[in-house]
Scaffold this motif. Structure first.
Motif, short mmCIF file in Angstrom:
data_model
loop_
_atom_site.label_atom_id
_atom_site.label_comp_id
_atom_site.label_asym_id
_atom_site.label_seq_id
_atom_site.Cartn_x
_atom_site.Cartn_y
_atom_site.Cartn_z
N GLN A 1 0.41 1.34 -8.73
CA GLN A 1 -0.72 1.55 -9.42
C GLN A 1 -1.43 2.89 -8.69
N PHE A 2 -2.42 3.73 -9.31
CA PHE A 2 -2.91 4.67 -8.39
C PHE A 2 -4.59 4.67 -8.74
N HIS A 3 -5.27 4.78 -7.69
CA HIS A 3 -6.94 4.71 -7.91
C HIS A 3 -7.68 5.71 -7.20
N HIS A 4 -7.07 6.18 -6.04
CA HIS A 4 -7.91 7.08 -5.19
C HIS A 4 -7.28 8.19 -4.54
N LYS A 5 -7.91 9.06 -3.91
CA LYS A 5 -7.24 10.22 -3.34
C LYS A 5 -7.02 10.04 -2.02
N LEU A 6 -6.18 10.76 -1.32
CA LEU A 6 -5.58 10.63 0.12
C LEU A 6 -6.86 10.63 1.16
N MET A 7 -7.19 10.26 2.16
CA MET A 7 -7.85 10.17 3.12
C MET A 7 -9.42 10.08 2.67
N ILE A 8 -9.58 9.73 1.52
CA ILE A 8 -10.91 9.58 0.88
C ILE A 8 -10.76 8.42 0.11
N VAL A 9 -11.22 7.29 0.72
CA VAL A 9 -11.36 5.96 -0.11
C VAL A 9 -12.71 5.68 -0.38
N PRO A 10 -13.20 5.59 -1.60
CA PRO A 10 -14.56 5.42 -1.74
C PRO A 10 -14.88 4.00 -1.32
N GLU B 1 -14.60 21.87 0.91
CA GLU B 1 -14.65 20.32 0.51
C GLU B 1 -13.45 19.75 0.23
N ASP B 2 -12.40 20.63 0.05
CA ASP B 2 -11.09 19.81 -0.26
C ASP B 2 -10.48 19.40 1.14
N LEU B 3 -10.81 19.95 2.27
CA LEU B 3 -9.93 19.83 3.66
C LEU B 3 -10.31 18.35 4.03
N VAL B 4 -9.09 17.75 4.12
CA VAL B 4 -9.16 16.49 4.57
C VAL B 4 -8.08 16.32 5.97
N GLY B 5 -8.14 15.45 6.65
CA GLY B 5 -7.27 15.16 7.74
C GLY B 5 -5.92 14.46 7.43
N GLY B 6 -5.29 14.01 8.45
CA GLY B 6 -3.80 13.61 8.27
C GLY B 6 -2.95 14.51 8.26
N ALA B 7 -1.79 14.56 7.49
CA ALA B 7 -0.51 15.20 7.50
C ALA B 7 -0.92 16.50 6.80
N GLY B 8 -0.26 17.78 7.10
CA GLY B 8 -0.49 18.89 6.45
C GLY B 8 -1.11 20.09 7.16
N VAL B 9 -0.94 21.45 6.55
CA VAL B 9 -1.23 22.43 7.12
C VAL B 9 -2.45 22.99 6.56
N LEU B 10 -2.75 22.55 5.04
CA LEU B 10 -4.00 23.32 4.44
C LEU B 10 -5.14 23.03 5.25
N GLN B 11 -5.48 22.00 5.81
CA GLN B 11 -6.65 21.68 6.41
C GLN B 11 -7.07 22.81 7.64
N HIS B 12 -5.97 23.44 8.09
CA HIS B 12 -6.19 24.56 9.16
C HIS B 12 -6.44 25.84 8.35
N MET B 13 -6.32 25.91 7.08
CA MET B 13 -6.16 27.24 6.51
C MET B 13 -7.73 27.72 6.06
N THR B 14 -7.77 28.88 5.87
CA THR B 14 -9.01 29.58 5.41
C THR B 14 -9.74 29.26 4.05
N TYR C 1 0.91 -1.22 -0.10
CA TYR C 1 -0.04 0.15 0.13
C TYR C 1 0.70 1.40 0.02
N ALA C 2 0.54 2.25 -0.84
CA ALA C 2 1.76 3.34 -1.19
C ALA C 2 1.68 4.41 -0.09
N ALA C 3 0.47 4.54 0.50
CA ALA C 3 0.43 5.69 1.60
C ALA C 3 0.86 6.88 0.91
N ASN D 1 -2.00 16.28 2.76
CA ASN D 1 -3.09 15.36 1.95
C ASN D 1 -4.07 16.37 1.32
N THR D 2 -4.56 17.44 1.82
CA THR D 2 -5.32 18.50 0.83
C THR D 2 -4.84 18.87 -0.10
N ALA D 3 -3.45 19.40 -0.04
CA ALA D 3 -2.81 19.65 -1.33
C ALA D 3 -2.69 18.76 -2.48
#
Length: 269
Positions: A136-145, A75-88, A42-44, A108-110
């Motif tokens: 291989q690549f299939h899905h976004k980060l922190m959002i797995v359908p 709607e872009d904001l997701v958790g995990g690593a990164g600072v953008l989830q805390h931005m306006t 799993y790539a993480a 992850n948001t970026a």
């Protein structure tokens, strides 16, 4: 010779247990040590490196500019690593800023904003163009359908192929590779490969650092990876270490001890 460290490395891996995929390569001589190098993991956040390459390809081909901006949406904001989830929401970020944050903070948001911008197929094409086997690549980060078509996966051999091409200026252009390596060298997540290394800074201002590392980590539950190029004097050592089913602290320690093992080996050579 690189083979001289194999017994010590095998001892570290036996102590850690779990499953490992490894490529260690002297980029000057081509000498390699490998374990399960073709096994998919799993790539993480390792998937963010080929995404970076896809962004650079868009710019190189004239489809985008690094000065282009994207608005941060709620709607872009997701958790995990990164600072953008805390931005306006509503704040504009350049393509360069998003790419840099995706790598150096593993944001992850970026990453997800860039995935939407590129499209999944473009990222898949880049993985194929790079010769990343069993990746291989299939899905976004922190959002797995709920009905995901598959998991994001990479192999040690696939990640090594990417970093090897970066080191030789073989992705897009020499300048593009220089820029991507420069971003990777600014990595802020340093708790794996470089953890046991001495301070890199020269005691005299302007002096050359003792070592540099261009790397990217990846971690989720039961998964711990680090892949990078360790620059030490005239040596450049590619290290791809992927792990599964190893306790997180022990996995980080094993990867860090491997970094120190290689540092000590090449400092003496």
């Amino acid at each position: 010779m690189l083979a001289d460290i194999q017994p010590s490395l095998q001892e570290l891996l036996d102590k850690a247990g779990g499953i490992w995929g490894i490529v260690i390569e002297d980029l000057t001589t081509g000498e390699q040590l490998v374990w399960n190098e073709q096994r998919p993991f799993y790539a993480a956040s390792l998937i963010k490196v080929p995404i970076m390459a896809a962004v650079f390809a868009e710019v190189y081909n004239g489809n985008r500019s690094f000065a282009d901006t994207c608005l941060l949406r709620q709607e872009d904001l997701v958790g995990g690593a990164g600072v953008l989830q805390h931005m306006t929401p509503g704040t504009a970020f350049t393509l360069w800023d998003l790419t840099t944050l995706m790598i150096i903070q593993s944001d992850n948001t970026a990453t997800n904003i860039l995935i939407d911008l590129l499209g999944k197929e473009r990222i898949r094409q880049m993985i194929q163009q790079l010769g990343m086997t069993n990746s291989q690549f299939h899905h976004k980060l922190m959002i797995v359908p709920a009905k995901a078509e598959g998991s994001n996966e990479v192999s040690a051999a696939g990640m090594a192929a990417l970093f090897r091409q970066l080191s030789k200026g073989q992705i897009l252009s020499y300048h593009s590779c220089q820029q991507m390596i420069a971003i990777l060298k600014k990595q802020q997540l340093r708790d794996c490969l470089p953890y046991y290394l001495p301070e890199p800074d020269h005691p005299v201002i302007g002096g050359l650092p003792l070592w540099e590392l261009a790397n990217k980590t990846g971690m989720v539950r039961h998964i711990q990876h680090d892949v990078g190029i360790l620059y030490l004097g005239q040596h450049a050592i590619l290290i791809a270490m992927l792990s599964q089913n190893v306790e997180a602290r022990l996995a980080r320690e094993t990867i860090g001890r491997t970094g120190k093992l290689l540092f000590d080996h090449y400092r003496q050579s």
